[in-house]
Design a protein around this motif. Structure first.
Motif, PDB file in Angstrom:
ATOM      1  N   THR A 233       0.638  -1.233  -0.116  1.00 60.84           N
ATOM      2  CA  THR A 233       0.244   0.105   0.093  1.00 60.84           C
ATOM      3  C   THR A 233       0.939   1.107   0.129  1.00 60.84           C
ATOM      4  O   THR A 233       0.790   2.214  -0.727  1.00 60.84           O
ATOM      5  CB  THR A 233      -1.045  -0.037   1.251  1.00 60.84           C
ATOM      6  OG1 THR A 233      -1.874  -1.151   1.259  1.00 60.84           O
ATOM      7  CG2 THR A 233      -1.753   1.320   1.273  1.00 60.84           C
ATOM      8  N   ASP A 234       1.975   1.237   0.639  1.00 61.03           N
ATOM      9  CA  ASP A 234       2.747   2.645   0.832  1.00 61.03           C
ATOM     10  C   ASP A 234       3.340   2.811  -0.535  1.00 61.03           C
ATOM     11  O   ASP A 234       3.897   3.930  -0.732  1.00 61.03           O
ATOM     12  CB  ASP A 234       3.748   2.346   1.950  1.00 61.03           C
ATOM     13  CG  ASP A 234       3.354   2.388   3.215  1.00 61.03           C
ATOM     14  OD1 ASP A 234       2.074   3.107   3.585  1.00 61.03           O
ATOM     15  OD2 ASP A 234       3.817   2.037   4.540  1.00 61.03           O
ATOM     16  N   VAL A 235       3.917   1.753  -1.086  1.00 61.65           N
ATOM     17  CA  VAL A 235       4.393   2.024  -2.545  1.00 61.65           C
ATOM     18  C   VAL A 235       3.702   2.628  -3.477  1.00 61.65           C
ATOM     19  O   VAL A 235       4.020   3.526  -4.167  1.00 61.65           O
ATOM     20  CB  VAL A 235       5.184   0.652  -2.934  1.00 61.65           C
ATOM     21  CG1 VAL A 235       5.582   0.754  -4.505  1.00 61.65           C
ATOM     22  CG2 VAL A 235       6.352   0.227  -2.056  1.00 61.65           C
ATOM     23  N   LEU A 236       2.371   1.887  -3.328  1.00 57.33           N
ATOM     24  CA  LEU A 236       1.485   2.463  -4.166  1.00 57.33           C
ATOM     25  C   LEU A 236       1.184   3.836  -4.048  1.00 57.33           C
ATOM     26  O   LEU A 236       0.787   4.743  -4.827  1.00 57.33           O
ATOM     27  CB  LEU A 236      -0.082   1.648  -4.197  1.00 57.33           C
ATOM     28  CG  LEU A 236      -1.044   2.090  -5.196  1.00 57.33           C
ATOM     29  CD1 LEU A 236      -0.539   2.100  -6.692  1.00 57.33           C
ATOM     30  CD2 LEU A 236      -2.174   0.961  -5.080  1.00 57.33           C
ATOM     31  N   LEU A 237       0.797   4.267  -2.678  1.00 57.76           N
ATOM     32  CA  LEU A 237       0.518   5.593  -2.136  1.00 57.76           C
ATOM     33  C   LEU A 237       1.623   6.456  -2.555  1.00 57.76           C
ATOM     34  O   LEU A 237       1.059   7.688  -3.185  1.00 57.76           O
ATOM     35  CB  LEU A 237       0.230   5.551  -0.536  1.00 57.76           C
ATOM     36  CG  LEU A 237      -1.103   5.154  -0.072  1.00 57.76           C
ATOM     37  CD1 LEU A 237      -1.012   4.952   1.204  1.00 57.76           C
ATOM     38  CD2 LEU A 237      -2.121   6.036  -0.543  1.00 57.76           C
ATOM     39  N   THR A 267       9.302   6.637   2.506  1.00 54.33           N
ATOM     40  CA  THR A 267       8.584   5.289   2.253  1.00 54.33           C
ATOM     41  C   THR A 267       9.834   4.255   2.159  1.00 54.33           C
ATOM     42  O   THR A 267       9.688   3.234   2.666  1.00 54.33           O
ATOM     43  CB  THR A 267       8.134   5.544   1.010  1.00 54.33           C
ATOM     44  OG1 THR A 267       6.799   6.320   1.146  1.00 54.33           O
ATOM     45  CG2 THR A 267       7.284   4.105   0.504  1.00 54.33           C
ATOM     46  N   GLY A 268      10.875   4.910   1.265  1.00 51.25           N
ATOM     47  CA  GLY A 268      11.840   3.844   1.090  1.00 51.25           C
ATOM     48  C   GLY A 268      12.672   3.494   2.278  1.00 51.25           C
ATOM     49  O   GLY A 268      12.933   2.140   2.426  1.00 51.25           O
ATOM     50  N   ILE A 269      12.924   4.368   3.097  1.00 47.02           N
ATOM     51  CA  ILE A 269      13.635   4.109   4.411  1.00 47.02           C
ATOM     52  C   ILE A 269      12.688   3.185   5.489  1.00 47.02           C
ATOM     53  O   ILE A 269      13.213   2.159   6.207  1.00 47.02           O
ATOM     54  CB  ILE A 269      14.183   5.351   5.199  1.00 47.02           C
ATOM     55  CG1 ILE A 269      15.197   6.038   4.211  1.00 47.02           C
ATOM     56  CG2 ILE A 269      14.736   4.863   6.522  1.00 47.02           C
ATOM     57  CD1 ILE A 269      15.770   7.589   4.994  1.00 47.02           C
ATOM     58  N   THR A 270      11.601   3.820   5.566  1.00 50.34           N
ATOM     59  CA  THR A 270      10.437   3.033   6.392  1.00 50.34           C
ATOM     60  C   THR A 270      10.238   1.566   6.014  1.00 50.34           C
ATOM     61  O   THR A 270      10.373   0.510   6.945  1.00 50.34           O
ATOM     62  CB  THR A 270       9.086   3.645   6.329  1.00 50.34           C
ATOM     63  OG1 THR A 270       9.247   4.961   6.618  1.00 50.34           O
ATOM     64  CG2 THR A 270       8.047   2.954   7.213  1.00 50.34           C
TER      65      THR A 270
END
Length: 347
Positions: A233-237, A267-270
């Motif tokens: 979801t985070d990647v798409l968001l 997003t990447g680091i998370t």
């Protein structure tokens, strides 16, 4: 013949600290039943308070870029809450309806197939796997509408809230509904015929042989459903947000790149750090999990408590990283990257 979960006579064992604390167990059961609502409420509170506070701590960042980053956080939290909960609550309620009355919504062969050796349907790993996918998948499916609503809300947030510091806390208090009040207001809409209709629709999905085969194949890794769905979801968001930000004419052009970089870096680091931390906690927490199972041995709701733990763990980890720690780093790095690329372009 009616198919109902077996009746259990369960007596709470002697107190063993957190392992069988009644409030803790009730919380885990609630998280299990309302996993998406729990995640989205955590996200809302963190977006409104924790992330804006962390952004302000970022060193050597222009004040306006901090404002836009904070505005994005507030708008994102509200947009995500509205879009996800509008769908999540009815689905969670409908699935809980199936849990209680499987004979009304599922074929007998479906129940037998999902049980796959389990004592009851709700204890089946296959059934839990596929229903969690249905509940948690709401977050993924609403990612693009949520990013569009975030961008639409940002100018309003910037004008009405971020630029008026004294009104931030007031507006947040007005927009947040306590969980119990939220359910009192909205739950009547998801009862009766509407709930039964949705339960029947979900029942038809569960009756599908391909869905059952999918559950049989992947249910062994059910402890990571919440984490994997959250990561996707985070990647798409982030991707949708970047695209919508570029197209938006109401955001200052020079603020767009830092805003996109801020989100991408966060997003990447998370995702990378969260994945590592979650794996470490799972390995280190095996002893806790075994003691937890032993303390609640024979409790018919044990499967729900474990499911709740598997949702609670990644939600807290990713929220702590994304909203509490990384905004300081990502806001700083986004500022430096933007200035560096601008210098290169000028040459």
């Amino acid at each position: 013949m009616k198919i109902k979960p077996e009746n259990y006579n369960y007596h709470q064992p002697e107190f063993r600290g957190i392992y069988n604390n009644k409030a803790f167990l009730k919380g885990l059961e609630t998280i299990s039943d309302h996993g998406t609502s729990f995640a989205i409420t955590t996200s809302l509170l963190s977006s409104l308070f924790l992330r804006p506070f962390a952004i302000q701590l970022a060193p050597n960042v222009e004040k306006e870029n901090k404002k836009y980053a904070s505005g994005n956080s507030v708008a994102s939290g509200i947009a995500r809450f509205i879009t996800v909960e509008a769908i999540a609550l009815p689905i969670e309620s409908a699935i809980k309806n199936i849990d209680k009355n499987p004979e009304n919504f599922l074929k007998k062969e479906t129940v037998d197939n999902f049980k796959n050796g389990a004592k009851s349907l709700i204890e089946s790993k296959d059934y839990k796997f596929i229903t969690q996918i249905l509940k948690l998948g709401v977050n993924f499916l609403t990612a693009v509408p949520k990013s569009m609503l975030t961008i639409a809300l940002m100018p309003v947030i910037m004008d009405k809230i971020i630029n008026k510091k004294n009104s931030l806390e007031k507006k947040a208090d007005e927009n947040i509904l306590k969980k119990e009040n939220y359910n009192q207001v909205f739950s009547p809409f998801f009862k009766g015929k509407m709930q039964d209709s949705l339960s029947k629709g979900i029942g038809k999905i569960l009756d599908n042989k391909n869905v059952q085969n999918l559950a049989h194949k992947f249910s062994k890794n059910d402890q990571n459903i919440a984490r994997n769905m959250s990561m996707a979801t985070d990647v798409l968001l982030t991707s949708a947000f970047a695209l919508q930000t570029k197209r938006n004419k109401k955001i200052e052009e020079k603020r767009k790149k830092p805003l996109i970089l801020n989100n991408a870096i966060s997003t990447g680091i998370t995702l990378s750090c969260g994945y590592i931390i979650d794996n470490l906690i799972q390995k280190g927490g095996k002893n806790f999990l075994e003691k937890f199972k032993e303390a609640n041995k024979g409790n018919p709701k044990l499967h729900k408590y474990i499911e709740g733990l598997n949702i609670l763990r990644p939600t807290v980890i990713f929220a702590g990283l994304y909203y509490g720690i990384l905004p300081i780093i990502s806001t700083f790095l986004a500022e430096k990257t933007d200035k560096l690329t601008n210098k290169i372009n000028e040459k």
